[in-house]
Design an enzyme around this catalytic site. Structure first.
Site, PDB file in Angstrom:
ATOM      1  N   LYS A 173       0.831  -1.203   0.000  1.00  0.00           N
ATOM      2  CA  LYS A 173       0.000   0.000   0.000  1.00  0.00           C
ATOM      3  C   LYS A 173       0.872   1.261   0.000  1.00  0.00           C
ATOM      4  O   LYS A 173       0.760   2.120   0.881  1.00  0.00           O
ATOM      5  CB  LYS A 173      -0.966  -0.020   1.174  1.00  0.00           C
ATOM      6  N   GLU A 192      -7.147  -5.542 -10.532  1.00  0.00           N
ATOM      7  CA  GLU A 192      -7.969  -5.032  -9.436  1.00  0.00           C
ATOM      8  C   GLU A 192      -8.911  -3.955  -9.935  1.00  0.00           C
ATOM      9  O   GLU A 192      -8.714  -3.379 -11.006  1.00  0.00           O
ATOM     10  CB  GLU A 192      -7.096  -4.388  -8.348  1.00  0.00           C
TER      11      GLU A 192
END
Length: 392
Positions: free
Chosen positions: A239, A275
């Site tokens: 992240k 994604e």
């Protein structure tokens, strides 16, 4: 196959036993009993404002709570030098932070973020969901970006302290959650490209409702072919803060055309699923659930991992593998998972000139998964896996 689906739906429902208050003690290892140096010296290190000085009432319309910026009262801060260790974190009132213009995070994007939530139970206690997994993922990301990182115990303790300090901002049961944002960044100044000389770990929070304006209505996704979210050898599996701004153009363009979000394809063959902007994706065909394997370009979502575990626990076959866009367009059902969205059904996917609609509604698997996972997160369903951490 219909009989099999009915039986598995019954199995999911069997997990939904109302939880008796005090019937179990949630824990993850020794995390629930850990007390950091910061906790023992909180009164000395915090500013002069104590929790009791803050009016317990919060002027929030809980019935119309969206996913927006609503800062709470307190934030948690912990620092360390490049070659040192994190220690002596403290709570302060929520406020702006001061950084050098040469800070590593500003100039070179040396930073990581996490996201998790706290829910209020009917008895007033608060629940965190798998915070150790966020801590582990941050450690993996910190290693990739050459940063020191708080230990798992320090991370979980910081979340607990932040939630307790902002307890009045946790929505009532069924009205939303307290979104918690841990952030690790290179805060020290650096001119040449190099790791920063100092690092700051922050935890702050905001009460939130549904992530999408449509609430839990089915999403309409657009398959993005021009831009890509990540490439092999990059930082798509962590992240990193730099992963997100680059997606604004594609998602903004899709939303201006009436879509909910974009679905990215791989950057090499340009035909395999990766994604959605901020969530993982699943497809259902018959009684098989499939999701793209986390191969270095896809974030290993904690909600993704939890849904896989719940599905397998209830007898579904779950495959983590390469999935082509053509296979998705022939699926029976599609859904997304993530901390913010939890489990979101996909009503349609548009690829080039083709728009395909998918099964949604109360009988959809995504609805069953959403109800089960949210029930565990909120304490309505008994946590037989030890995923939740209860704060009294």
């Amino acid at each position: 196959m219909a009989a099999t689906m009915v039986q598995r739906s019954a199995n999911l429902c069997s997990l939904a036993r109302p939880l008796r208050v005090g019937s179990f003690s949630s824990k993850i290892g020794a995390y629930s009993s850990y007390i950091s140096p910061a906790a023992s010296s909180l009164q000395q290190e915090s500013d002069s404002t104590t929790y009791s000085d803050v009016d317990e009432r919060v002027d929030v319309d809980w019935d119309n709570l969206g996913f927006g910026l609503m800062p709470t009262d307190y934030m948690y801060t912990m620092k360390c030098a490049k070659e040192g260790n994190f220690e002596h974190g403290l709570l302060t009132r929520y406020q702006n932070i001061e950084l050098s213009p040469f800070a590593g995070v500003i100039n070179y994007g040396q930073g990581l973020l996490e996201g998790t939530k706290a829910y209020r139970k009917e008895n007033g206690n608060l629940l965190l969901f798998r915070p150790d997994q966020n801590a582990i993922r941050m450690k993996i990301g910190a290693e990739r970006l050459c940063m020191p990182c708080p230990s798992v115990d320090q991370f979980v303790d910081a979340l607990k302290q932040t939630v307790i300090a902002n307890e009045r901002w946790v929505p009532p049961p069924g009205k939303g959650s307290l979104y918690i944002r841990p952030l690790l960044m290179g805060s020290g100044p650096v001119l040449g490209l190099a790791p920063a000389p100092e690092y700051t770990f922050l935890v702050y929070a905001a009460p939130v409702g549904n992530y999408f304006k449509s609430g839990i209505a089915p999403l309409d996704l657009y398959v993005e072919e021009e831009y890509h979210r990540a490439t092999s050898g990059g930082t798509g599996f962590v992240k990193a803060i730099s992963n997100y701004a680059q997606g604004l153009k594609a998602s903004g363009r899709a939303k201006s055309r009436g879509f909910s979000d974009v679905l990215y394809l791989d950057s090499v063959e340009k035909k395999y699923l990766e994604e959605v902007t901020c969530s993982n994706i699943f497809i259902v065909k018959g009684d098989v659930i499939s999701t793209p394997a986390t191969n270095g370009t896809i974030l290993p979502g904690i909600t993704r991992k939890s849904i896989i575990d719940i599905a397998r626990h209830n007898g579904y076959k779950v495959e983590e593998r390469v999935i082509s866009i053509d296979e998705l367009m022939n699926a029976d059902e599609v859904f997304c998972t993530g901390t913010a969205v939890v489990v979101a059904p996909v009503g349609s996917v548009t690829y080039q000139t083709n728009r395909i609609e998918f099964r949604t509604g109360l009988q959809a698997l995504s609805h069953q998964m959403y109800s089960t996972l949210l029930g565990i997160q909120t304490g309505v369903i008994e946590d037989v896996k030890g995923w939740t951490v209860e704060i009294q």
